[in-house]
Enzyme design. Structure first.
Site, short mmCIF file in Angstrom:
data_model
loop_
_atom_site.label_atom_id
_atom_site.label_comp_id
_atom_site.label_asym_id
_atom_site.label_seq_id
_atom_site.Cartn_x
_atom_site.Cartn_y
_atom_site.Cartn_z
N CYS A 127 -7.20 108.00 7.33
CA CYS A 127 -7.87 106.99 6.74
C CYS A 127 -7.13 105.85 6.59
O CYS A 127 -5.63 106.00 6.13
CB CYS A 127 -8.69 107.12 5.84
SG CYS A 127 -9.71 108.69 5.97
N ARG A 177 -5.87 104.30 12.25
CA ARG A 177 -5.57 105.39 11.26
C ARG A 177 -7.01 106.16 11.35
O ARG A 177 -7.04 107.30 10.81
CB ARG A 177 -5.27 104.93 9.91
CG ARG A 177 -4.13 104.19 9.96
CD ARG A 177 -3.67 103.82 8.64
NE ARG A 177 -3.50 105.00 7.56
CZ ARG A 177 -2.31 105.71 7.57
NH1 ARG A 177 -1.11 105.28 8.29
NH2 ARG A 177 -2.15 106.74 6.81
N TRP A 213 -11.66 108.11 9.06
CA TRP A 213 -11.55 109.34 9.94
C TRP A 213 -12.10 110.56 9.33
O TRP A 213 -11.69 111.37 8.39
CB TRP A 213 -10.12 109.46 10.21
CG TRP A 213 -9.97 110.63 11.69
CD1 TRP A 213 -10.19 110.24 12.75
CD2 TRP A 213 -9.70 111.89 11.33
NE1 TRP A 213 -9.88 111.39 13.61
CE2 TRP A 213 -9.63 112.47 12.54
CE3 TRP A 213 -9.41 112.72 10.39
CZ2 TRP A 213 -9.13 113.72 13.12
CZ3 TRP A 213 -9.05 114.27 10.47
CH2 TRP A 213 -8.91 114.63 12.10
N ASN A 251 -7.85 108.43 0.57
CA ASN A 251 -7.23 109.03 1.93
C ASN A 251 -6.79 110.33 1.45
O ASN A 251 -5.90 110.30 0.60
CB ASN A 251 -6.24 108.19 2.53
CG ASN A 251 -5.51 108.69 3.46
OD1 ASN A 251 -5.92 109.68 4.33
ND2 ASN A 251 -4.48 108.21 4.08
N GLY A 252 -6.96 111.35 2.24
CA GLY A 252 -6.60 112.49 1.57
C GLY A 252 -7.79 113.78 1.49
O GLY A 252 -8.94 113.45 2.30
N GLU A 300 4.37 116.41 28.13
CA GLU A 300 4.05 115.03 27.63
C GLU A 300 3.16 114.44 28.14
O GLU A 300 2.09 113.86 27.89
CB GLU A 300 5.31 114.35 27.23
CG GLU A 300 5.01 113.00 26.48
CD GLU A 300 4.38 112.90 25.05
OE1 GLU A 300 4.18 113.94 24.60
OE2 GLU A 300 3.93 111.78 24.84
N LYS A 344 -0.60 113.20 27.24
CA LYS A 344 -0.91 111.79 27.29
C LYS A 344 -2.10 111.79 27.86
O LYS A 344 -3.24 111.12 27.41
CB LYS A 344 -0.04 111.01 28.03
CG LYS A 344 0.85 110.06 27.59
CD LYS A 344 1.15 109.41 26.10
CE LYS A 344 0.54 110.50 25.09
NZ LYS A 344 1.61 110.64 24.10
N GLU A 388 -5.38 113.15 25.88
CA GLU A 388 -5.85 112.75 24.69
C GLU A 388 -6.52 111.39 24.74
O GLU A 388 -7.34 111.13 24.06
CB GLU A 388 -4.81 112.44 23.71
CG GLU A 388 -3.64 111.63 24.03
CD GLU A 388 -2.58 111.75 22.88
OE1 GLU A 388 -2.80 112.02 21.75
OE2 GLU A 388 -1.36 111.34 23.21
N HIS A 405 3.07 132.27 37.80
CA HIS A 405 2.64 133.38 36.84
C HIS A 405 1.37 132.95 36.21
O HIS A 405 0.99 133.55 35.18
CB HIS A 405 3.62 133.56 35.73
CG HIS A 405 5.15 133.97 36.38
ND1 HIS A 405 5.40 135.38 36.55
CD2 HIS A 405 6.31 133.21 36.39
CE1 HIS A 405 6.66 135.27 37.09
NE2 HIS A 405 7.25 134.03 36.98
N LYS A 452 -4.11 108.39 14.25
CA LYS A 452 -2.79 108.16 14.54
C LYS A 452 -1.83 109.09 13.55
O LYS A 452 -0.76 109.52 14.23
CB LYS A 452 -2.63 106.71 14.21
CG LYS A 452 -1.10 106.06 14.66
CD LYS A 452 -0.80 106.19 16.01
CE LYS A 452 0.56 105.62 16.40
NZ LYS A 452 1.13 106.40 17.53
O1 M6R Z 1 3.82 110.64 13.52
P1 M6R Z 1 4.07 111.94 14.31
O2 M6R Z 1 5.18 111.87 15.30
O3 M6R Z 1 4.60 112.91 13.16
O4 M6R Z 1 2.79 112.50 14.99
C1 M6R Z 1 2.70 113.82 15.42
C2 M6R Z 1 1.62 113.95 16.35
O5 M6R Z 1 0.53 113.81 15.60
C3 M6R Z 1 1.60 112.94 17.44
O6 M6R Z 1 2.47 112.80 18.21
C4 M6R Z 1 0.19 113.07 18.30
O7 M6R Z 1 0.40 114.17 19.17
C5 M6R Z 1 -0.03 111.54 19.30
N1 M6R Z 1 -1.60 111.49 19.21
C6 M6R Z 1 0.54 111.86 20.72
O8 M6R Z 1 0.45 110.88 21.24
#
Ligand code: M6R
Length: 611
Positions: A2, A27, A74, A98-99, A482, A486, A489, A505, A606
């Site tokens: 949040c 966030r 969030w 937040n938490g 990666e 990308k 997500e 496999h 984020k």
């Molecule tokens: O802030 P961080 O690099 O620790 O975050 C880790 C993951 O939450 C972050 O990389 C997440 O997978 C992203 N949404 C990827 O695009």
């Protein structure tokens, strides 16, 4: 997860709060709200959905007052709704949190027994009730907050205003981020620096257990025991423009295009070409300690984990130390073997990820040397580690990580050269050669960015696909993973990233004429070029559509592929930095063509500051 902001000064607070929340919307973005105190009255405005819904309400009926707090949510406890949006208010006390409060059910039951009625499904509302109770017992706001926090088990960044005391905000934090922004005649708080950059560059990072009292004139900080605490003020050089879209349609698009600059900034001042060495400010490990390292363990999540996988090959090759890469969420919950001769490297863009933070703490507690690769100076993970290699990517706002990833790769390469030199595994000449390669990378990335038109045409052709397979070998395996992350997500298309050799496999069963297969095929014998050609043939034989990321001049792959994305050649260890860029662009354009919210994809946040 949040985002929190707070303002106290002589200006109307609501527009300042909403503008700060806009910078934090990445966030959390399922609901938002502000609480403003004016003339001893608390005005709370909340709205479900994107921040613009809140903004419309605030513009229609501006809550008056020069002190206030705001929140973008969030959801963890309770669905997104106006009632569950923060701030939560009770008897003139308003809180944003937040938490997670782990014992909220027990507390709610207890408070319910003494007549409290809750108006939301959230755990956070408990704070408003506890603080109001403590105030009614005669405690001033600061002490009431401290007393309330003492009854809670969990994590929090908490900001509180109250109608009876319209001159101050009290905030406190434990395991969730909170920064204080200092200015003249006004002071601020926020979850993250970009929220406040238009007002100040002077920030104080609160430490775990700290409590602060903000008035227009001053900020007082107290430690967990209630003693006055002197926390350093840091000047942050990020400009507000760095946190704006700058003419791009989305932050993600801007951040993809910023990569040559971000990578150059991460290299700048660190490469000592004439000495064949790397200068890492604050690297405090002695040569003896470095020579004694028997293993490097990388802990990270998501994209940062993928960077770790590529980093493993770099460090093993440059410094000849065995490297293990662990998902932080797994590492923290098993009984890992950690020795004082191990170097544990936490990688995190935000420096806040709860699992990564817990993992590095665990490694430290077990005696490992601890360092981090982070993008946010002063973040929790940097404070937990003896040495932090800061990636100078600048603020990353898009939820899908892009420039953070490529700068993490560069940081890992620098670390590999540094360790290689200290351990006598790289000669001066060899280090000079490796570092020269590194300095050429920003130019290669610029060349890749120029192929965006071709990538967009491929995105148009496959925007309706049901699934994608990404294949790569050696360092390109992590790029394939990666690329798949990308795409899934932000486009919500299922995608798998596989090592080419693993295709037979299992995933080969997926291939038919509807499956686009992205093959990252650099013409480098070290990346098993011949084998990846074999993979392409296997896909073609089964009717799969091959999208190849190939090197300039590689007619062999071009002839085999249905679609080609051309990248300039780069040395094997650094090739991921270059080859990732077109995959980011592919994901971006597919998601944009599908009409998705690229910067704030559904269900994601984020920085994941809860487990
Ligand atoms: O802030 P961080 O690099 O620790 O975050 C880790 C993951 O939450 C972050 O990389 C997440 O997978 C992203 N949404 C990827 O695009």
């Amino acid at each position: 997860m949040c985002g929190i902001v707070g303002y106290v000064g002589d200006k109307e607070s609501a527009p300042i709060l909403v503008s700060g929340l806009k910078k934090l919307e990445y966030r959390g973005y399922d609901s938002a709200g502000v609480a403003v105190v004016g003339r001893n009255q608390l005005n709370v405005v909340r709205a479900t959905g994107k921040l613009r819904n809140l903004e419309n309400r605030v513009v229609a009926e501006p809550p008056a007052g020069t002190i206030g707090i705001g929140h973008t949510r969030w959801a963890t406890h309770g669905r997104p709704s106006d009632e569950n949006a923060h701030p939560h208010a009770y008897r003139g006390v308003a809180v944003v949190h937040n938490g997670i409060i782990e014992n909220h059910l027990a507390l709610k039951e207890e408070l319910g027994g003494s007549g409290h009625v809750f108006s939301s499904e959230t755990d956070s509302e408990v704070f408003a009730h506890l603080i109001a109770d403590e105030q009614e017992r005669g405690l001033e706001l600061k002490d009431a907050v401290r007393a309330a926090v003492a009854r809670v088990r969990g994590t929090y960044a908490l900001a509180v205003v109250c109608a009876q005391d319209p001159s101050r905000i009290v905030c406190t934090k434990d395991a969730s981020p909170m920064v204080l922004g200092l200015s003249v005649g006004q002071n601020f708080l926020a979850s993250d620096v970009p929220a406040l950059l238009e007002h100040t560059r002077d920030f104080v990072y609160m430490e775990e257990g700290d409590l602060a009292v903000l008035t227009a004139e001053k900020v007082e900080i107290f430690d967990r025991e209630g003693r006055p605490a002197n926390r350093p003020t840091r000047r942050i050089d990020w400009t507000p423009v760095m946190a704006e879209k700058g003419g791009h349609k989305h932050f993600m698009h801007k951040e993809i295009h910023e990569q040559p600059r971000a990578v150059a900034d991460t290299i700048r001042g660190r490469v000592l070409l004439s000495e064949g060495d790397v200068h890492l400010e604050g690297f405090g490990f002695t040569p003896e300690q470095v020579r004694a390292i028997t293993k490097v363990t990388v802990v990270a999540c998501g994209t940062s984990y993928h960077a770790g996988l590529a980093g493993k090959l770099m460090i093993e090759s440059l410094a000849r130390i065995p490297v293990e890469v662990e998902l932080a969420s797994e590492f923290r919950y098993r009984d890992p073997i950690v020795e004082p001769t191990h170097l544990c490297v936490a990688i995190s863009q935000s420096g806040e990820t709860a699992d990564t933070l817990a993992a590095i703490k665990e490694a430290r507690a077990r005696g490992a040397l601890a360092m981090s690769i982070c993008n946010v100076i002063g973040s929790a993970i940097t404070r937990e580690t003896a040495f932090s290699l800061i990636t100078n990517a600048g603020p990353e706002i898009g939820v899908a990580s892009t420039k953070a990833f490529t700068t993490q790769l560069v940081a890992l390469y620098l670390l590999g050269v540094k360790l290689g030199r200290l351990r006598g595994r790289l000669t001066v000449r060899e280090a000079q050669r490796r570092l020269t390669h590194l300095t050429e990378i920003p130019k290669l990335m610029e060349a890749v960015l120029r192929s965006e038109g071709a990538v967009k045409r491929i995105a148009q052709a496959f925007q309706a696909a049901q699934g994608f397979l990404f294949l790569g070998r050696g360092p390109m395996h992590s790029v394939a993973m990666e690329g798949a992350l990308k795409l899934k997500e932000i486009s919500y298309i299922h995608a798998e990233g596989y090592a080419g050799g693993e295709m037979k496999h299992g995933p080969i069963a997926l291939i038919d004429d509807k499956l686009p297969v992205v093959v990252i095929a650099p013409r480098d014998p070290q990346i098993a070029y011949e084998k990846i050609l074999g993979n392409i043939e296997e896909v073609r034989t089964r009717g799969g559509k091959v999208i190849a990321v190939l090197e300039e001049g590689d007619e062999q792959v071009r002839k085999l592929a249905d679609h080609a994305i051309v990248v300039p050649p780069a040395p094997a260890l650094l090739a991921p930095v270059v080859a990732t860029v077109p995959l980011q662009m592919l994901a971006y354009h597919v998601a944009d063509l599908r009409g998705n919210d690229v910067d704030q994809p559904r269900n994601l946040a984020k920085s994941v500051t809860v487990e």
